[in-house]
Structures are given as structure tokens and as C-alpha cells.
Write an enzyme that holds these catalytic residues in place. Structure first.
Site, PDB file in Angstrom:
ATOM      1  N   SER A  14       0.830  -1.211   0.000  1.00 41.34           N
ATOM      2  CA  SER A  14       0.000   0.000   0.000  1.00 41.34           C
ATOM      3  C   SER A  14       0.868   1.266   0.000  1.00 41.34           C
ATOM      4  O   SER A  14       1.873   1.350   0.700  1.00 41.34           O
ATOM      5  CB  SER A  14      -0.893   0.006   1.247  1.00 41.34           C
ATOM      6  N   LYS A  65     -13.794  -3.114   2.627  1.00 42.38           N
ATOM      7  CA  LYS A  65     -14.624  -1.910   2.505  1.00 42.38           C
ATOM      8  C   LYS A  65     -16.128  -2.163   2.671  1.00 42.38           C
ATOM      9  O   LYS A  65     -16.848  -1.299   3.144  1.00 42.38           O
ATOM     10  CB  LYS A  65     -14.382  -1.250   1.142  1.00 42.38           C
ATOM     11  N   ASN A  86     -14.329   3.441   2.837  1.00 52.06           N
ATOM     12  CA  ASN A  86     -12.871   3.268   2.869  1.00 52.06           C
ATOM     13  C   ASN A  86     -12.230   4.139   3.947  1.00 52.06           C
ATOM     14  O   ASN A  86     -11.018   4.153   4.079  1.00 52.06           O
ATOM     15  CB  ASN A  86     -12.245   3.571   1.494  1.00 52.06           C
ATOM     16  N   ASP A 102     -13.234   7.345  -1.933  1.00 54.25           N
ATOM     17  CA  ASP A 102     -12.930   6.902  -3.300  1.00 54.25           C
ATOM     18  C   ASP A 102     -13.786   7.708  -4.286  1.00 54.25           C
ATOM     19  O   ASP A 102     -13.342   8.046  -5.387  1.00 54.25           O
ATOM     20  CB  ASP A 102     -13.254   5.404  -3.475  1.00 54.25           C
ATOM     21  N   GLY A 128     -16.965  -4.719  -8.706  1.00 50.53           N
ATOM     22  CA  GLY A 128     -16.642  -4.807  -7.285  1.00 50.53           C
ATOM     23  C   GLY A 128     -16.961  -3.493  -6.583  1.00 50.53           C
ATOM     24  O   GLY A 128     -17.723  -2.665  -7.090  1.00 50.53           O
ATOM     25  N   ALA A 130     -15.058  -0.875  -6.080  1.00 47.67           N
ATOM     26  CA  ALA A 130     -14.605   0.316  -6.804  1.00 47.67           C
ATOM     27  C   ALA A 130     -15.602   0.675  -7.907  1.00 47.67           C
ATOM     28  O   ALA A 130     -15.927   1.850  -8.106  1.00 47.67           O
ATOM     29  CB  ALA A 130     -13.217   0.074  -7.384  1.00 47.67           C
TER      30      ALA A 130
END
Ligand code: NAP
Length: 281
Positions: A14, A65, A86, A102, A128, A130
Site C-alpha cells: 500500500s 470496505k 474506505n 474513493d 466490485g 470500486a
């Protein structure tokens, strides 16, 4: 000392600790941002532990998430519609608030990419967490039609049904769903193509789609930022199609998360972007 961090699994790669620790240092704030490896089954315990330890809040990444919504006491409309958070913000009284930055990150990052471009049709690859954030923004941006292509068509249909329900069937936009295999002949009219799958990411296979039929005045957004140039971005560039990777989105979502925890807006500078790009390379 302010304590913040990110939970996810895997988490080693990350970039969030780099971003937030850079800002803490630049802004002379006594704080630390950690990456904490957290499998799904340890999520509840970890959140509660860190909240008790005085953390200001957390970022969440794959695969946490959606699951995190179970442990949130307060959520806004965006989190409700998308079904994913998130960011967690811990209050002194032990309350946990969930946010989704996001959405903010994508909204900010896409502005320049689609400036002066038609908003007739947007094509989203993936279904998904996102993809949900992205579809939500595309609705707000008034795209007239959204097609979601996914390996598992049923998962795309679930998003569609969910959005229709949450907007009480009041959506002016037409959303349709297709199997990813059919994408080649269905992107002739799209103005914007977005990859929201992990395909193309380091240690993942490439997203194997043929973009020969994509208009040269279309735009491509790949949420992947490692590598900085996926096969999709490279091919778009080769065809003269304007494109962007996911790094700006990542930085903008981080900026908003930071603000939620510390009530201060850190600066996004070329220096920070260069540090991150170097880290990726
Ligand atoms: P997710 O919930 O796990 O969703 C993954 C999606 O990818 C699903 O639709 C899945 O299809 C599809 N997929 C997975 N493997 C595939 C394959 N081999 N072939 C075709 N499709 C495949 O993940 P997510 O949370 O949405 O995140 C997706 C990506 O976006 C990640 O790489 C993440 O790093 C990136 N992301 C970037 C940012 C940023 O700031 N730039 C922010 C958020 C996410 P099925 O439905 O068929 O399983």
C-alpha cells in the site's frame, strides 16, 4: 501523537503510509500512519482495538470496505448507496463513522480527463466495490448511458438493480450489463472507458481486451497505479486516446481522508507525486 492507519489484506504494497506520513511530516504534525495486515475475520476485533488505543481513524482497502459497514454507527448517503466505506473516523465516545473518499478521489481525478468531452456513454469494466463508487459518480456526472462489463455478468446486474432500488427507480440514466467477453464490439460509441478490476496490476494478468474499436476522442481511466502504465494505458496512448492511471485518484482520496481525521487539508504537490512514482518504479 495522532495515530492513523490502513487495514487490508494484503497490505504490504500500500502507498497510503507513504502519502500520509509525508503529509504529517511536511505539516509538522506529531503523528504516525501504519499499515496493519487485517484479514476479513479479524476486522471487527482490530477496529475495536485500535479505537480503544486512541486511533483517530482508519483507511480500509481490499477486502474490507463492504464488511466494515457492519461495525459503523454513522454513515452518510454516499456510503449507503455504494455499500462500501474506505474511511473510518473514531470519536472520543467510541462512535465509528464511515465515509467513502474513493468517490471524491475519482470525481477530482476525472475532471481534466473528460473536460469538453461528450457524456453520452460510459463503459465500466468490473463490478466490485470500486465499480460501485465509479457508477455513482458517473450518475452524478449525467452520463446518459452506462454499460457495465464484467467477467460475471450477474454481479454487474446486482449493481444495476441495487442502484435502481436506491434511486427509487428515478434514474434518468440507462444502465445495462454485459459479459466482459462481448466488450470488443460494444465500445464503438463509448466516450469513456474505465477499468475498475485489478487486471493489469502488478502480479495480476493483463486486462485482455481489444480497444481497436474505441473512438480516438474517447477517454480511458484505469484505476490501477502500479504499474503506472498498464497495457490498457499503453494501448490507449498508442492510439492517441487521452488516458489517466489511478494515482491521482489515490492521492485525492487520501487528501480527503486526512481532512476527515485531522481537520486539515494537506497539499498535493509535484514533489509528493514524484516520490510515489519513484516508489512504484
Ligand atoms: P473487488 O471488489 O475485488 O472487485 C474486483 C472486480 O474485478 C470484480 O468485478 C471481478 O469480477 C473483477 N475481476 C477479478 N479478477 C478478474 C479476472 N481475472 N478477469 C476479469 N475480471 C476480474 O475489487 P475493488 O475493491 O473493486 O478494486 C478493484 C481495483 O481497483 C483494485 O485493483 C484496486 O487497487 C483498484 N482501486 C484503485 C483505487 C485508486 O484510488 N486508484 C481505489 C479503489 C480501488 P467478478 O465479479 O467476476 O469476480
Amino acid at each position: 501523537m495522532y495515530k492513523i492507519g490502513i487495514l487490508g489484506y494484503p497490505i504490504k504494497h500500500s502507498l497510503s503510509p507513504k502519502i500520509h506520513n509525508y503529509w504529517l511530516k511536511e505539516m509538522n504534525i506529531n503523528g504516525k500512519y501504519d499499515a496493519i495486515k487485517t484479514p476479513l475475520k479479524k476486522l471487527e476485533k482490530t477496529i475495536k482495538n485500535l479505537s480503544k488505543k486512541g486511533y483517530k481513524g482508519l483507511n480500509l482497502t481490499i477486502p474490507l470496505k463492504e464488511e466494515a459497514l457492519k461495525y459503523i454507527n454513522k454513515k452518510n448517503k454516499t456510503v449507503n448507496i455504494i455499500g462500501a466505506a474506505n474511511v473510518l473516523i473514531f470519536s472520543k465516545k467510541g462512535q465509528i463513522e464511515g465515509k467513502n473518499t474513493d468517490v471524491y478521489g475519482f470525481k477530482k481525478a476525472i475532471l481534466d480527463l473528460v473536460k469538453n468531452k461528450k457524456r453520452q456513454m460510459a463503459t465500466v469494466i468490473g463490478s466490485g466495490g470500486a465499480a460501485r463508487a465509479i457508477v455513482y459518480v458517473l450518475i452524478q456526472m449525467n452520463y446518459k448511458r452506462i454499460i457495465i462489463f464484467n467477467r460475471t455478468k450477474k454481479n454487474a446486474e446486482i449493481i444495476k438493480e441495487d442502484f435502481l432500488k436506491k434511486f427509487s427507480n428515478n434514474l434518468k440514466i440507462k444502465i445495462s450489463c454485459e459479459n466482459l467477453k462481448k466488450i470488443k464490439n460494444n465500445i464503438k460509441q463509448t466516450n469513456l472507458l474505465i477499468n475498475t478490476t485489478p487486471m493489469g496490476m502488478k502480479n495480476f494478468p493483463n486486462l485482455n481486451i481489444d480497444i481497436k474499436n474505441l473512438r480516438t476522442d474517447a477517454a480511458v481511466f484505469d484505476l490501477i497505479y502500479n504499474p503506472l502504465e498498464t497495457k490498457l494505458i499503453k494501448e490507449s496512448k498508442k492510439r492517441g486516446i487521452k488516458s489517466i492511471n489511478g494515482l491521482d485518484m489515490l492521492i485525492y482520496q487520501a487528501q480527503k481522508s486526512f481532512y476527515y481525521w485531522l481537520n486539515k487539508t494537506p497539499k498535493i504537490t509535484d514533489k509528493l507525486k514524484k516520490i510515489l512514482e519513484k516508489e512504484i518504479k
